[in-house]
Write a protein that holds these residues in place. Sequence first.
Motif, PDB file in Angstrom:
ATOM      1  N   GLU A   1       0.825  -1.210   0.000  1.00 59.12           N
ATOM      2  CA  GLU A   1       0.000   0.000   0.000  1.00 59.12           C
ATOM      3  C   GLU A   1       0.861   1.263   0.000  1.00 59.12           C
ATOM      4  O   GLU A   1       0.507   2.266  -0.621  1.00 59.12           O
ATOM      5  CB  GLU A   1      -0.945  -0.005   1.206  1.00 59.12           C
ATOM      6  CG  GLU A   1      -1.983  -1.124   1.180  1.00 59.12           C
ATOM      7  CD  GLU A   1      -2.910  -1.047  -0.024  1.00 59.12           C
ATOM      8  OE1 GLU A   1      -3.212   0.073  -0.473  1.00 59.12           O
ATOM      9  OE2 GLU A   1      -3.319  -2.111  -0.515  1.00 59.12           O
ATOM     10  N   VAL A   2       2.000   1.211   0.699  1.00 59.35           N
ATOM     11  CA  VAL A   2       2.924   2.350   0.677  1.00 59.35           C
ATOM     12  C   VAL A   2       3.416   2.595  -0.750  1.00 59.35           C
ATOM     13  O   VAL A   2       3.449   3.743  -1.223  1.00 59.35           O
ATOM     14  CB  VAL A   2       4.118   2.109   1.626  1.00 59.35           C
ATOM     15  CG1 VAL A   2       5.187   3.188   1.430  1.00 59.35           C
ATOM     16  CG2 VAL A   2       3.659   2.102   3.082  1.00 59.35           C
ATOM     17  N   GLY A   3       3.783   1.521  -1.441  1.00 65.38           N
ATOM     18  CA  GLY A   3       4.219   1.663  -2.825  1.00 65.38           C
ATOM     19  C   GLY A   3       3.155   2.275  -3.711  1.00 65.38           C
ATOM     20  O   GLY A   3       3.435   3.156  -4.536  1.00 65.38           O
ATOM     21  N   TYR A   4       1.916   1.840  -3.519  1.00 70.26           N
ATOM     22  CA  TYR A   4       0.799   2.384  -4.307  1.00 70.26           C
ATOM     23  C   TYR A   4       0.650   3.890  -4.081  1.00 70.26           C
ATOM     24  O   TYR A   4       0.531   4.675  -5.032  1.00 70.26           O
ATOM     25  CB  TYR A   4      -0.491   1.655  -3.935  1.00 70.26           C
ATOM     26  CG  TYR A   4      -1.730   2.307  -4.512  1.00 70.26           C
ATOM     27  CD1 TYR A   4      -2.060   2.151  -5.858  1.00 70.26           C
ATOM     28  CD2 TYR A   4      -2.557   3.086  -3.717  1.00 70.26           C
ATOM     29  CE1 TYR A   4      -3.185   2.759  -6.391  1.00 70.26           C
ATOM     30  CE2 TYR A   4      -3.685   3.699  -4.246  1.00 70.26           C
ATOM     31  CZ  TYR A   4      -3.993   3.529  -5.575  1.00 70.26           C
ATOM     32  OH  TYR A   4      -5.105   4.141  -6.090  1.00 70.26           O
ATOM     33  N   VAL A   5       0.645   4.303  -2.811  1.00 75.09           N
ATOM     34  CA  VAL A   5       0.439   5.721  -2.499  1.00 75.09           C
ATOM     35  C   VAL A   5       1.607   6.568  -3.004  1.00 75.09           C
ATOM     36  O   VAL A   5       1.410   7.670  -3.530  1.00 75.09           O
ATOM     37  CB  VAL A   5       0.212   5.924  -0.990  1.00 75.09           C
ATOM     38  CG1 VAL A   5       0.154   7.403  -0.641  1.00 75.09           C
ATOM     39  CG2 VAL A   5      -1.075   5.236  -0.557  1.00 75.09           C
ATOM     40  N   LEU A   6       2.827   6.066  -2.888  1.00 73.61           N
ATOM     41  CA  LEU A   6       3.973   6.817  -3.409  1.00 73.61           C
ATOM     42  C   LEU A   6       3.856   7.013  -4.913  1.00 73.61           C
ATOM     43  O   LEU A   6       4.229   8.067  -5.449  1.00 73.61           O
ATOM     44  CB  LEU A   6       5.276   6.093  -3.057  1.00 73.61           C
ATOM     45  CG  LEU A   6       5.668   6.109  -1.581  1.00 73.61           C
ATOM     46  CD1 LEU A   6       6.886   5.224  -1.342  1.00 73.61           C
ATOM     47  CD2 LEU A   6       5.949   7.528  -1.096  1.00 73.61           C
ATOM     48  N   GLY A   7       3.330   6.025  -5.607  1.00 72.89           N
ATOM     49  CA  GLY A   7       3.101   6.186  -7.038  1.00 72.89           C
ATOM     50  C   GLY A   7       2.054   7.233  -7.330  1.00 72.89           C
ATOM     51  O   GLY A   7       2.179   8.018  -8.277  1.00 72.89           O
ATOM     52  N   GLN A   8       1.010   7.281  -6.511  1.00 69.41           N
ATOM     53  CA  GLN A   8      -0.043   8.275  -6.690  1.00 69.41           C
ATOM     54  C   GLN A   8       0.482   9.688  -6.447  1.00 69.41           C
ATOM     55  O   GLN A   8       0.051  10.642  -7.102  1.00 69.41           O
ATOM     56  CB  GLN A   8      -1.199   7.979  -5.733  1.00 69.41           C
ATOM     57  CG  GLN A   8      -1.954   6.691  -6.023  1.00 69.41           C
ATOM     58  CD  GLN A   8      -2.779   6.782  -7.290  1.00 69.41           C
ATOM     59  OE1 GLN A   8      -3.676   7.603  -7.393  1.00 69.41           O
ATOM     60  NE2 GLN A   8      -2.470   5.950  -8.263  1.00 69.41           N
ATOM     61  N   LEU A   9       1.402   9.816  -5.486  1.00 71.01           N
ATOM     62  CA  LEU A   9       1.968  11.140  -5.194  1.00 71.01           C
ATOM     63  C   LEU A   9       2.842  11.652  -6.330  1.00 71.01           C
ATOM     64  O   LEU A   9       3.010  12.864  -6.503  1.00 71.01           O
ATOM     65  CB  LEU A   9       2.789  11.077  -3.899  1.00 71.01           C
ATOM     66  CG  LEU A   9       1.998  10.880  -2.609  1.00 71.01           C
ATOM     67  CD1 LEU A   9       2.941  10.639  -1.435  1.00 71.01           C
ATOM     68  CD2 LEU A   9       1.119  12.091  -2.319  1.00 71.01           C
ATOM     69  N   GLN A  10       3.469  10.741  -7.079  1.00 69.66           N
ATOM     70  CA  GLN A  10       4.291  11.074  -8.236  1.00 69.66           C
ATOM     71  C   GLN A  10       5.416  12.071  -7.898  1.00 69.66           C
ATOM     72  O   GLN A  10       5.685  13.002  -8.665  1.00 69.66           O
ATOM     73  CB  GLN A  10       3.419  11.614  -9.377  1.00 69.66           C
ATOM     74  CG  GLN A  10       2.482  10.566  -9.973  1.00 69.66           C
ATOM     75  CD  GLN A  10       1.738  11.071 -11.188  1.00 69.66           C
ATOM     76  OE1 GLN A  10       0.957  12.001 -11.108  1.00 69.66           O
ATOM     77  NE2 GLN A  10       1.986  10.463 -12.334  1.00 69.66           N
ATOM     78  N   HIS A  11       6.055  11.872  -6.764  1.00 70.28           N
ATOM     79  CA  HIS A  11       7.156  12.759  -6.370  1.00 70.28           C
ATOM     80  C   HIS A  11       8.488  12.015  -6.524  1.00 70.28           C
ATOM     81  O   HIS A  11       8.638  10.893  -6.048  1.00 70.28           O
ATOM     82  CB  HIS A  11       6.974  13.197  -4.914  1.00 70.28           C
ATOM     83  CG  HIS A  11       7.793  14.401  -4.563  1.00 70.28           C
ATOM     84  ND1 HIS A  11       9.179  14.374  -4.497  1.00 70.28           N
ATOM     85  CD2 HIS A  11       7.424  15.677  -4.269  1.00 70.28           C
ATOM     86  CE1 HIS A  11       9.624  15.560  -4.167  1.00 70.28           C
ATOM     87  NE2 HIS A  11       8.591  16.378  -4.026  1.00 70.28           N
ATOM     88  N   GLU A  12       9.437  12.663  -7.169  1.00 68.90           N
ATOM     89  CA  GLU A  12      10.698  11.995  -7.466  1.00 68.90           C
ATOM     90  C   GLU A  12      11.514  11.665  -6.225  1.00 68.90           C
ATOM     91  O   GLU A  12      12.427  10.835  -6.284  1.00 68.90           O
ATOM     92  CB  GLU A  12      11.535  12.849  -8.415  1.00 68.90           C
ATOM     93  CG  GLU A  12      11.928  14.211  -7.880  1.00 68.90           C
ATOM     94  CD  GLU A  12      12.687  15.012  -8.925  1.00 68.90           C
ATOM     95  OE1 GLU A  12      13.339  14.386  -9.787  1.00 68.90           O
ATOM     96  OE2 GLU A  12      12.615  16.248  -8.879  1.00 68.90           O
ATOM     97  N   ALA A  13      11.199  12.272  -5.074  1.00 68.20           N
ATOM     98  CA  ALA A  13      11.929  11.944  -3.849  1.00 68.20           C
ATOM     99  C   ALA A  13      11.754  10.487  -3.448  1.00 68.20           C
ATOM    100  O   ALA A  13      12.585   9.930  -2.728  1.00 68.20           O
ATOM    101  CB  ALA A  13      11.465  12.856  -2.711  1.00 68.20           C
TER     102      ALA A  13
END
Length: 266
Positions: A172-184
């Motif tokens: 789920e963390v991976g999914y949300v990070l993809g949704q945020l689309q931030h290069e950090a």
Amino acid sequence: MVTEQEVDAIGQTLVDPKQPLQARFRALFTLRGLGGPGAIAWISQAFGDDSALLKHELAYCLGQMQDARAIPVLVDVLQDTRQEPMVRHEAGEALGAIGDPEVLELLKQYSSDPVIEVTGPPLVSLPVLGPWEALPTLPAPIAAVNRALQVGHGMPLSPAGLHCGSALFRHEVGYVLGQLQHEAAVPQLAAALARCAENPMVRHECAEALGAIARPACLAALQAHADDPERVVRESCEVALDMYEHETGRAFQYADGLEQLHGATS
């Protein structure tokens, strides 16, 4: 106005195993956008495929459509122990996303499923469908974690979560990070994708997140695992590279099934 014939043509692409996986994904997301009983029927038919990644995305799209007519097929997938855990997992989440109270008892039943990937989604979905007072035996922290992740859509979320908790949590963390689309988030996502000992469901989600973020460092990470021995990871990188191409190109939308259809018939 989209015709029934056009929906059927896009559906044929989705269910055709001879089509490139990228084309099938684009057809799937086109059907998701079109909605209606015809789209649901074609998406439901594709659950007979042998790609766990594709079936996972089928369930995800049915959940996003939030159409109660998809409930019967999602219930069948959740109950089918022959389906891969990640597919049953997504069917559980999709039922929660649709939010019809009729599935409450079923989700409560599968909250104690012996397959941990299946257990998680009902626990996350149940608070949406009923009050905590009616669910005294269920552990609130799992749902609380999910709520915190959803909050992450609107605020910075640390990629450190990719090292914490269960595989379901890291997924789920991976999914949300993809949704945020931030290069950090790219270094941590790339590192999780590269960890061969990591749960394939987590690695798959990290690959898709990298495709969504679409920075140059993402491309290198995805290309490095394009031939990964784990099928769901390999296919996720294939689809993510297609997403990367879309995000960095000039095409208006990823779900271009109608455009492809009209181009083929013009």
